[in-house]
Design a protein around this motif. Structure first.
Motif, PDB file in Angstrom:
ATOM      1  N   ILE A 217     -11.480  21.101  13.865  1.00 33.41           N
ATOM      2  CA  ILE A 217     -10.378  20.515  14.633  1.00 33.41           C
ATOM      3  C   ILE A 217      -9.130  21.369  14.473  1.00 33.41           C
ATOM      4  CG2 ILE A 217     -11.196  18.124  14.546  1.00 33.41           C
ATOM      5  CD1 ILE A 217      -9.040  17.612  12.405  1.00 33.41           C
ATOM      6  N   THR A 218      -8.248  21.247  15.455  1.00 38.93           N
ATOM      7  CA  THR A 218      -6.950  21.913  15.451  1.00 38.93           C
ATOM      8  C   THR A 218      -5.857  20.863  15.461  1.00 38.93           C
ATOM      9  OG1 THR A 218      -7.887  23.686  16.819  1.00 38.93           O
ATOM     10  CG2 THR A 218      -5.488  23.579  16.661  1.00 38.93           C
ATOM     11  N   LEU A 219      -4.827  21.084  14.653  1.00 36.55           N
ATOM     12  CA  LEU A 219      -3.629  20.254  14.696  1.00 36.55           C
ATOM     13  C   LEU A 219      -2.464  21.175  15.025  1.00 36.55           C
ATOM     14  CD1 LEU A 219      -5.508  19.078  12.099  1.00 36.55           C
ATOM     15  CD2 LEU A 219      -3.768  17.299  12.287  1.00 36.55           C
ATOM     16  N   LEU A 220      -1.921  21.026  16.219  1.00 37.03           N
ATOM     17  CA  LEU A 220      -0.880  21.913  16.722  1.00 37.03           C
ATOM     18  C   LEU A 220       0.478  21.236  16.709  1.00 37.03           C
ATOM     19  CD1 LEU A 220      -0.025  24.563  18.242  1.00 37.03           C
ATOM     20  CD2 LEU A 220      -0.411  23.269  20.358  1.00 37.03           C
ATOM     21  N   ASN A 221       1.423  21.889  16.068  1.00 44.45           N
ATOM     22  CA  ASN A 221       2.833  21.508  16.129  1.00 44.45           C
ATOM     23  C   ASN A 221       3.462  22.386  17.205  1.00 44.45           C
ATOM     24  OD1 ASN A 221       5.559  21.059  15.720  1.00 44.45           O
ATOM     25  ND2 ASN A 221       5.553  21.548  13.537  1.00 44.45           N
ATOM     26  N   GLN A 222       3.641  21.826  18.419  1.00 45.61           N
ATOM     27  CA  GLN A 222       4.131  22.647  19.519  1.00 45.61           C
ATOM     28  C   GLN A 222       5.618  22.479  19.799  1.00 45.61           C
ATOM     29  OE1 GLN A 222       2.785  22.046  23.510  1.00 45.61           O
ATOM     30  NE2 GLN A 222       2.693  19.825  23.382  1.00 45.61           N
ATOM     31  N   GLY A 223       6.305  21.752  18.943  1.00 42.35           N
ATOM     32  CA  GLY A 223       7.741  21.632  19.126  1.00 42.35           C
ATOM     33  C   GLY A 223       8.106  20.968  20.439  1.00 42.35           C
ATOM     34  N   TYR A 224       9.133  21.505  21.110  1.00 41.91           N
ATOM     35  CA  TYR A 224       9.684  20.850  22.298  1.00 41.91           C
ATOM     36  C   TYR A 224       9.552  21.698  23.567  1.00 41.91           C
ATOM     37  CZ  TYR A 224      11.716  17.877  18.742  1.00 41.91           C
ATOM     38  OH  TYR A 224      11.879  17.031  17.668  1.00 41.91           O
ATOM     39  N   ASN A 232      -9.059  19.970  32.625  1.00 43.96           N
ATOM     40  CA  ASN A 232      -9.620  18.628  32.706  1.00 43.96           C
ATOM     41  C   ASN A 232      -9.850  18.267  34.163  1.00 43.96           C
ATOM     42  OD1 ASN A 232      -8.920  15.375  32.762  1.00 43.96           O
ATOM     43  ND2 ASN A 232     -10.104  15.994  30.990  1.00 43.96           N
ATOM     44  N   ASN A 233     -11.042  17.770  34.452  1.00 49.13           N
ATOM     45  CA  ASN A 233     -11.391  17.390  35.826  1.00 49.13           C
ATOM     46  C   ASN A 233     -11.127  18.525  36.814  1.00 49.13           C
ATOM     47  OD1 ASN A 233     -12.305  14.802  35.159  1.00 49.13           O
ATOM     48  ND2 ASN A 233     -10.247  13.946  35.297  1.00 49.13           N
ATOM     49  N   GLU A 234     -11.545  19.732  36.404  1.00 52.04           N
ATOM     50  CA  GLU A 234     -11.484  20.911  37.274  1.00 52.04           C
ATOM     51  C   GLU A 234     -10.065  21.297  37.673  1.00 52.04           C
ATOM     52  OE1 GLU A 234     -14.301  22.682  37.863  1.00 52.04           O
ATOM     53  OE2 GLU A 234     -15.128  21.216  36.458  1.00 52.04           O
ATOM     54  N   GLN A 235      -9.095  20.999  36.800  1.00 54.39           N
ATOM     55  CA  GLN A 235      -7.736  21.472  37.047  1.00 54.39           C
ATOM     56  C   GLN A 235      -6.998  21.634  35.723  1.00 54.39           C
ATOM     57  OE1 GLN A 235      -5.083  18.727  39.013  1.00 54.39           O
ATOM     58  NE2 GLN A 235      -5.909  16.941  37.941  1.00 54.39           N
ATOM     59  N   TRP A 236      -5.944  22.442  35.753  1.00 52.65           N
ATOM     60  CA  TRP A 236      -5.103  22.608  34.581  1.00 52.65           C
ATOM     61  C   TRP A 236      -4.027  21.530  34.565  1.00 52.65           C
ATOM     62  CZ3 TRP A 236      -6.749  25.453  30.830  1.00 52.65           C
ATOM     63  CH2 TRP A 236      -7.537  26.583  31.066  1.00 52.65           C
ATOM     64  N   VAL A 237      -3.870  20.897  33.407  1.00 50.06           N
ATOM     65  CA  VAL A 237      -2.813  19.907  33.223  1.00 50.06           C
ATOM     66  C   VAL A 237      -2.015  20.285  31.978  1.00 50.06           C
ATOM     67  CG1 VAL A 237      -3.988  18.021  34.403  1.00 50.06           C
ATOM     68  CG2 VAL A 237      -4.391  18.372  31.967  1.00 50.06           C
ATOM     69  N   ALA A 238      -0.717  20.087  32.021  1.00 47.79           N
ATOM     70  CA  ALA A 238       0.157  20.474  30.918  1.00 47.79           C
ATOM     71  C   ALA A 238       0.173  19.383  29.847  1.00 47.79           C
ATOM     72  CB  ALA A 238       1.569  20.721  31.434  1.00 47.79           C
ATOM     73  N   ALA A 239       0.043  19.806  28.604  1.00 47.99           N
ATOM     74  CA  ALA A 239       0.159  18.878  27.476  1.00 47.99           C
ATOM     75  C   ALA A 239       1.642  18.737  27.141  1.00 47.99           C
ATOM     76  CB  ALA A 239      -0.622  19.391  26.278  1.00 47.99           C
ATOM     77  N   GLU A 240       2.237  17.681  27.645  1.00 49.93           N
ATOM     78  CA  GLU A 240       3.682  17.485  27.533  1.00 49.93           C
ATOM     79  C   GLU A 240       4.103  17.326  26.077  1.00 49.93           C
ATOM     80  OE1 GLU A 240       7.051  14.683  29.686  1.00 49.93           O
ATOM     81  OE2 GLU A 240       4.984  13.998  29.553  1.00 49.93           O
ATOM     82  N   PRO A 241       5.091  18.110  25.611  1.00 48.90           N
ATOM     83  CA  PRO A 241       5.555  17.945  24.230  1.00 48.90           C
ATOM     84  C   PRO A 241       6.111  16.552  23.973  1.00 48.90           C
ATOM     85  CG  PRO A 241       6.348  20.011  25.162  1.00 48.90           C
ATOM     86  CD  PRO A 241       5.772  19.214  26.299  1.00 48.90           C
ATOM     87  N   ILE A 242       5.720  15.983  22.861  1.00 51.06           N
ATOM     88  CA  ILE A 242       6.218  14.685  22.414  1.00 51.06           C
ATOM     89  C   ILE A 242       6.874  14.904  21.055  1.00 51.06           C
ATOM     90  CG2 ILE A 242       5.572  12.357  21.662  1.00 51.06           C
ATOM     91  CD1 ILE A 242       3.249  12.470  23.608  1.00 51.06           C
ATOM     92  N   PRO A 243       8.099  14.456  20.864  1.00 54.24           N
ATOM     93  CA  PRO A 243       8.785  14.678  19.586  1.00 54.24           C
ATOM     94  C   PRO A 243       7.955  14.197  18.393  1.00 54.24           C
ATOM     95  CG  PRO A 243      10.315  13.796  21.208  1.00 54.24           C
ATOM     96  CD  PRO A 243       8.948  13.731  21.833  1.00 54.24           C
ATOM     97  N   ARG A 277       8.785  30.481  23.016  1.00 56.96           N
ATOM     98  CA  ARG A 277       8.092  29.312  22.468  1.00 56.96           C
ATOM     99  C   ARG A 277       7.470  29.678  21.118  1.00 56.96           C
ATOM    100  NH1 ARG A 277       2.630  27.073  23.473  1.00 56.96           N
ATOM    101  NH2 ARG A 277       2.682  24.805  23.251  1.00 56.96           N
ATOM    102  N   THR A 278       7.727  28.848  20.111  1.00 52.50           N
ATOM    103  CA  THR A 278       7.127  29.030  18.786  1.00 52.50           C
ATOM    104  C   THR A 278       6.294  27.799  18.460  1.00 52.50           C
ATOM    105  OG1 THR A 278       9.073  30.289  18.062  1.00 52.50           O
ATOM    106  CG2 THR A 278       7.579  29.499  16.351  1.00 52.50           C
TER     107      THR A 278
END
Length: 337
Positions: A217-224, A232-243, A277-278
């Motif tokens: 598994i991966t646990l990503l801290n993607q900040g803001y 997903n479902n044959e398209q790209w969707v953005a994983a919206e940053p959540i604080p 982006r960091t």
């Protein structure tokens, strides 16, 4: 060291030719919509409900975001700040960590994925190092910035504890025997600090190509700052940053252990014209000699094994090559009916 994007920031007015992707692989001008449907799971919720939510998200998306996970917000912010401070260091401070060997397991700094062998490069610098056991690894880490070890050390231990907790919940959700993921299956931990500089033309490059992660598994801290996109479902969707949230995703080896019940979803990273982006990603991974195969308790006459048995190290040897060639590494190990 001129290869490092972080050493050329502010002077890059055009995308170098070696970073230009083939037209069919470019993200283009279309921006993936923020995905409100990627599940957000509150780890402080009812345990049984949390388990059901994790399994469902892992089956449908291979991704979920985790809140109220117990890792302090200040620590999550500090690790991103210190990572950026490292990439802002003068060239001479960074050069001793630089390596182009994709199989080098030491503390190493690199640009792209496999700079020496790939046909075109990706818009990213990364610093990666092992984290567990911490006492055996920390002396390999940078001493500059001065806070690096003091921040990344506690952070790596807290994130590892969280990752093992999530694996225990997955273990229970799959109906595996208690402690299934202990020992060799979760012996390792890898930390990667990623830096994606602002790009003159994000339509022509990728920070990372379409891929699935190779470990458990991966646990990503993607900040803001957005940039992660999930297929997903044959398209790209953005994983919206959540604080103060971790993006958690299922990796290839966990998909195999689950005999395909969980999904290792493809994802990529896009860049931005206006902002760098960091991110900091932590991976729970098996030791190289650990056998990876579908869990025997998940195998039956009605549910035969979908994958062959292999060692974790054997998988790692072919993973980078397959990703470069646009192949699915799982296909090599799939059992054909």
């Amino acid at each position: 060291m001129a290869k490092l994007l972080s050493s050329r920031c502010g002077i890059q007015s055009v995308v170098p030719e070696t970073y230009l992707l083939p037209p069919e692989q470019r993200p283009g001008e279309l921006v993936a919509p923020p995905c409100k449907t990627i599940p957000v799971i509150d780890l402080e919720g009812d345990r049984n409900e949390v388990i059901l939510e994790i399994i469902k998200a892992s089956q449908e998306y291979g991704f979920f975001q985790l809140i109220n996970h117990g890792v302090a917000e200040e620590l999550m912010k500090d690790v991103l700040v210190v990572a950026k401070e490292f990439f802002d260091l003068p060239v001479e401070e960074k050069e001793r960590f630089y390596s182009e060997d994709p199989h080098d397991q030491g503390c190493r700094l690199r640009t792209s994925i496999d700079f020496a062998n790939e046909k075109f490069h990706f818009w990213r610098d990364s610093l990666r190092h092992l984290c567990h056991p911490l006492k055996d690894q920390i002396h390999h880490w940078p001493e500059n910035p001065a806070r690096y070890r003091g921040v990344f050390g506690p952070y790596s231990e807290e994130v590892r504890s969280l990752g093992l907790r999530v694996l225990d919940l997955i273990c229970e959700g799959l109906g595996l025997e208690s402690g299934y993921f202990k020992g060799g299956l979760s012996q390792g931990q890898l930390m990667i600090a990623n830096y994606y500089p602002s790009c003159p033309n994000p339509n022509l490059v990728l920070g990372l190509p379409k891929h699935g992660d190779p470990h458990l598994i991966t646990l990503l801290n993607q900040g803001y700052v957005p940039g992660l996109e999930v297929w997903n479902n044959e398209q790209w969707v953005a994983a919206e940053p959540i604080p103060n949230a971790f993006v958690v995703n299922i990796n290839h080896k966990l998909q195999i252990i689950s005999n395909g019940k969980l999904k290792s979803a493809d994802h990529r990273v896009v860049t931005s014209t206006n902002v760098a982006r960091t991110t900091v990603a932590s991976f729970i991974l098996p030791s190289t000699d650990t056998l990876i195969e579908p869990a025997k308790s998940l195998i039956s006459e009605l549910s035969p094994p979908l994958y062959k048995s292999f060692t974790s190290g054997d998988f790692d040897k072919i993973y980078v090559l397959d990703v470069h060639q646009g192949k699915d590494p799982l296909e090599r190990f799939r059992i054909r009916s």
